[in-house]
Design a protein around this motif. Sequence first.
Motif, PDB file in Angstrom:
ATOM      1  N   GLN A  76       0.827  -1.202   0.000  1.00 21.82           N
ATOM      2  CA  GLN A  76       0.000   0.000   0.000  1.00 21.82           C
ATOM      3  C   GLN A  76       0.864   1.257   0.000  1.00 21.82           C
ATOM      4  OE1 GLN A  76      -2.750  -0.162   3.289  1.00 21.82           O
ATOM      5  NE2 GLN A  76      -3.655  -2.084   2.590  1.00 21.82           N
ATOM      6  N   SER A  77       1.981   1.202   0.703  1.00 20.05           N
ATOM      7  CA  SER A  77       2.890   2.345   0.757  1.00 20.05           C
ATOM      8  C   SER A  77       3.438   2.680  -0.626  1.00 20.05           C
ATOM      9  CB  SER A  77       4.039   2.044   1.719  1.00 20.05           C
ATOM     10  OG  SER A  77       5.000   3.060   1.679  1.00 20.05           O
ATOM     11  N   ARG A  78       3.792   1.637  -1.370  1.00 18.86           N
ATOM     12  CA  ARG A  78       4.321   1.873  -2.720  1.00 18.86           C
ATOM     13  C   ARG A  78       3.256   2.446  -3.653  1.00 18.86           C
ATOM     14  NH1 ARG A  78       6.860  -2.908  -1.274  1.00 18.86           N
ATOM     15  NH2 ARG A  78       5.348  -4.190  -2.377  1.00 18.86           N
ATOM     16  N   ALA A  79       1.979   2.133  -3.381  1.00 20.57           N
ATOM     17  CA  ALA A  79       0.884   2.599  -4.233  1.00 20.57           C
ATOM     18  C   ALA A  79       0.249   3.894  -3.727  1.00 20.57           C
ATOM     19  CB  ALA A  79      -0.184   1.509  -4.317  1.00 20.57           C
ATOM     20  N   ALA A  80       0.726   4.426  -2.619  1.00 19.44           N
ATOM     21  CA  ALA A  80       0.115   5.619  -2.029  1.00 19.44           C
ATOM     22  C   ALA A  80       0.189   6.804  -2.985  1.00 19.44           C
ATOM     23  CB  ALA A  80       0.793   5.958  -0.711  1.00 19.44           C
ATOM     24  N   ALA A  81      -0.840   7.636  -2.935  1.00 23.53           N
ATOM     25  CA  ALA A  81      -0.947   8.781  -3.852  1.00 23.53           C
ATOM     26  C   ALA A  81      -0.025   9.933  -3.467  1.00 23.53           C
ATOM     27  CB  ALA A  81      -2.391   9.267  -3.907  1.00 23.53           C
ATOM     28  N   ASN A  82       0.369   9.996  -2.211  1.00 22.56           N
ATOM     29  CA  ASN A  82       1.226  11.116  -1.805  1.00 22.56           C
ATOM     30  C   ASN A  82       2.251  10.649  -0.772  1.00 22.56           C
ATOM     31  OD1 ASN A  82       0.007  11.394   0.898  1.00 22.56           O
ATOM     32  ND2 ASN A  82      -1.794  12.051  -0.257  1.00 22.56           N
ATOM     33  N   LEU A  83       3.262  11.471  -0.582  1.00 26.23           N
ATOM     34  CA  LEU A  83       4.376  11.099   0.282  1.00 26.23           C
ATOM     35  C   LEU A  83       3.973  10.916   1.749  1.00 26.23           C
ATOM     36  CD1 LEU A  83       7.356  10.454   0.432  1.00 26.23           C
ATOM     37  CD2 LEU A  83       7.792  12.894   0.731  1.00 26.23           C
ATOM     38  N   PRO A  84       3.185  11.818   2.344  1.00 31.09           N
ATOM     39  CA  PRO A  84       2.817  11.601   3.750  1.00 31.09           C
ATOM     40  C   PRO A  84       2.088  10.273   3.977  1.00 31.09           C
ATOM     41  CG  PRO A  84       2.371  13.858   3.148  1.00 31.09           C
ATOM     42  CD  PRO A  84       2.735  13.129   1.884  1.00 31.09           C
ATOM     43  N   ALA A  85       1.191   9.922   3.095  1.00 30.96           N
ATOM     44  CA  ALA A  85       0.481   8.644   3.229  1.00 30.96           C
ATOM     45  C   ALA A  85       1.461   7.481   3.109  1.00 30.96           C
ATOM     46  CB  ALA A  85      -0.610   8.522   2.172  1.00 30.96           C
ATOM     47  N   SER A  86       2.404   7.597   2.197  1.00 32.43           N
ATOM     48  CA  SER A  86       3.398   6.549   2.009  1.00 32.43           C
ATOM     49  C   SER A  86       4.251   6.373   3.267  1.00 32.43           C
ATOM     50  CB  SER A  86       4.295   6.904   0.823  1.00 32.43           C
ATOM     51  OG  SER A  86       5.322   5.954   0.670  1.00 32.43           O
ATOM     52  N   ILE A  87       4.644   7.490   3.872  1.00 28.24           N
ATOM     53  CA  ILE A  87       5.481   7.444   5.074  1.00 28.24           C
ATOM     54  C   ILE A  87       4.734   6.794   6.229  1.00 28.24           C
ATOM     55  CG2 ILE A  87       6.588   8.884   6.834  1.00 28.24           C
ATOM     56  CD1 ILE A  87       7.306  10.814   4.505  1.00 28.24           C
TER      57      ILE A  87
END
Length: 53
Positions: A22-33
């Motif tokens: 899910q992190s790799r597919a996240a739409a933005n950096l904060p969500a990925s982090i």
Amino acid sequence: MSESAQDKATRFEVEARELHRQSRAAANLPASIVLRFRALWKEEAARLLRRQR
């Protein structure tokens, strides 16, 4: 019946893999982090549970 430490560790590892995906597919950096942090926490929890033997 309660979940054994080994079962919980296995479940945490599976959840961590999904969070990394899910992190790799996240739409933005904060969500990925945030997702990456949760995945790393699950991995560490699994390691600690496995070490309890």
